[in-house]
Write a protein that holds these residues in place. Structure first.
Motif, PDB file in Angstrom:
ATOM      1  N   UNK A 256       0.809  -1.215   0.000  1.00  0.00           N
ATOM      2  CA  UNK A 256       0.000   0.000   0.000  1.00  0.00           C
ATOM      3  C   UNK A 256       0.848   1.273   0.000  1.00  0.00           C
ATOM      4  N   UNK A 257       2.153   1.133  -0.138  1.00  0.00           N
ATOM      5  CA  UNK A 257       3.099   2.249  -0.199  1.00  0.00           C
ATOM      6  C   UNK A 257       2.968   3.180   1.003  1.00  0.00           C
ATOM      7  N   UNK A 258       2.786   2.587   2.175  1.00  0.00           N
ATOM      8  CA  UNK A 258       2.726   3.358   3.412  1.00  0.00           C
ATOM      9  C   UNK A 258       4.151   3.563   3.909  1.00  0.00           C
ATOM     10  N   UNK A 259       4.809   4.580   3.365  1.00  0.00           N
ATOM     11  CA  UNK A 259       6.213   4.817   3.653  1.00  0.00           C
ATOM     12  C   UNK A 259       6.449   5.406   5.043  1.00  0.00           C
ATOM     13  N   UNK A 260       5.386   5.715   5.757  1.00  0.00           N
ATOM     14  CA  UNK A 260       5.516   6.246   7.115  1.00  0.00           C
ATOM     15  C   UNK A 260       5.282   5.176   8.181  1.00  0.00           C
TER      16      UNK A 260
ATOM     17  N   UNK B 196       9.620   1.621   7.834  1.00  0.00           N
ATOM     18  CA  UNK B 196      10.828   2.273   8.347  1.00  0.00           C
ATOM     19  C   UNK B 196      11.852   1.246   8.813  1.00  0.00           C
ATOM     20  N   UNK B 197      11.401   0.180   9.452  1.00  0.00           N
ATOM     21  CA  UNK B 197      12.306  -0.882   9.900  1.00  0.00           C
ATOM     22  C   UNK B 197      12.938  -1.584   8.699  1.00  0.00           C
TER      23      UNK B 197
ATOM     24  N   UNK C  29      12.101  13.996  -6.760  1.00  0.00           N
ATOM     25  CA  UNK C  29      12.996  13.455  -7.787  1.00  0.00           C
ATOM     26  C   UNK C  29      13.047  11.928  -7.730  1.00  0.00           C
ATOM     27  N   UNK C  30      13.341  11.375  -6.563  1.00  0.00           N
ATOM     28  CA  UNK C  30      13.593   9.950  -6.385  1.00  0.00           C
ATOM     29  C   UNK C  30      12.321   9.155  -6.113  1.00  0.00           C
ATOM     30  N   UNK C  31      11.390   9.774  -5.416  1.00  0.00           N
ATOM     31  CA  UNK C  31      10.227   9.066  -4.910  1.00  0.00           C
ATOM     32  C   UNK C  31      10.355   8.953  -3.403  1.00  0.00           C
ATOM     33  N   UNK C  32       9.394   8.371  -2.778  1.00  0.00           N
ATOM     34  CA  UNK C  32       9.348   8.302  -1.318  1.00  0.00           C
ATOM     35  C   UNK C  32      10.325   7.291  -0.726  1.00  0.00           C
ATOM     36  N   UNK C  33      10.852   6.413  -1.573  1.00  0.00           N
ATOM     37  CA  UNK C  33      11.704   5.347  -1.073  1.00  0.00           C
ATOM     38  C   UNK C  33      12.949   5.236  -1.941  1.00  0.00           C
TER      39      UNK C  33
END
Length: 135
Positions: free
Chosen positions: A3-7, A12-13, A48-52
Motif C-alpha cells: 500500500x506504499x505506506x512509507x511512514x 521504516x524498519x 525526484x527519487x520518490x518516497x523510497x
C-alpha cells in the motif's frame, strides 16, 4: 509494502535494514553521511527519487540518458560497490555507452557509499585512472 505506506513502522524498519546493507555499511555511519540527510531538502529529493530510495517513483523514474553518453569525450571511471544500490548491469551500461570509459571497477565489501567505506581502495583506483592523464 503493497500500500506504499512509507511512514509505517514496518516500512521504516525494513528500509533501515536494507539501507544498512546497500546504502552505507558503516556501523555507526560516518558523521558526514548522517549530516547529508540532516541538511538535504527531503521534499525536493522525494519529488525526484520518490518516497523510497529502493523503489524509484519520482520524476526521475523514466529519466534515462544512456543513449546520449556516447557524447562524453573525456575519460570515464565508474566505481561500483559490491553491494551497491546501483546494479552492476546499470553501471556496466554506463561503461559500455561511454566511448572513453575504462572497464568497470567493483569495490569489494562496499555499498553505494564506497568512498566512505573503502576510501583507500577507491583512491587507489582513482589515482591509477588519473595518473596517465596528468601531463
Amino acid at each position: 509494502i503493497a500500500n506504499k505506506d512509507f511512514q509505517s513502522p514496518l516500512f521504516k524498519t525494513l528500509n533501515d535494514n536494507i539501507a544498512n546493507h546497500f546504502t552505507c555499511r558503516l556501523i555507526p555511519p560516518a558523521e558526514c553521511f548522517m549530516q547529508s540527510f540532516e541538511r538535504m531538502n527531503s521534499i525536493l529529493y522525494s519529488k525526484m527519487q520518490g518516497e523510497c530510495e529502493f523503489m524509484i517513483g519520482g520524476v526521475l523514474q523514466d529519466w534515462n540518458i544512456t543513449n546520449r553518453l556516447y557524447l562524453v569525450e573525456c575519460p570515464v571511471l565508474v566505481l561500483a560497490g559490491e553491494f551497491d544500490t546501483m546494479t552492476e548491469e546499470c553501471s556496466q551500461a554506463i561503461v559500455q555507452a561511454c566511448p572513453h570509459a575504462v572497464p568497470l571497477i567493483t569495490i569489494p565489501r562496499a555499498s553505494h557509499c564506497k568512498l566512505l567505506e573503502e576510501p583507500q581502495v577507491c583512491v587507489a583506483h582513482m589515482a591509477a585512472f588519473l595518473k596517465p592523464l596528468v601531463r
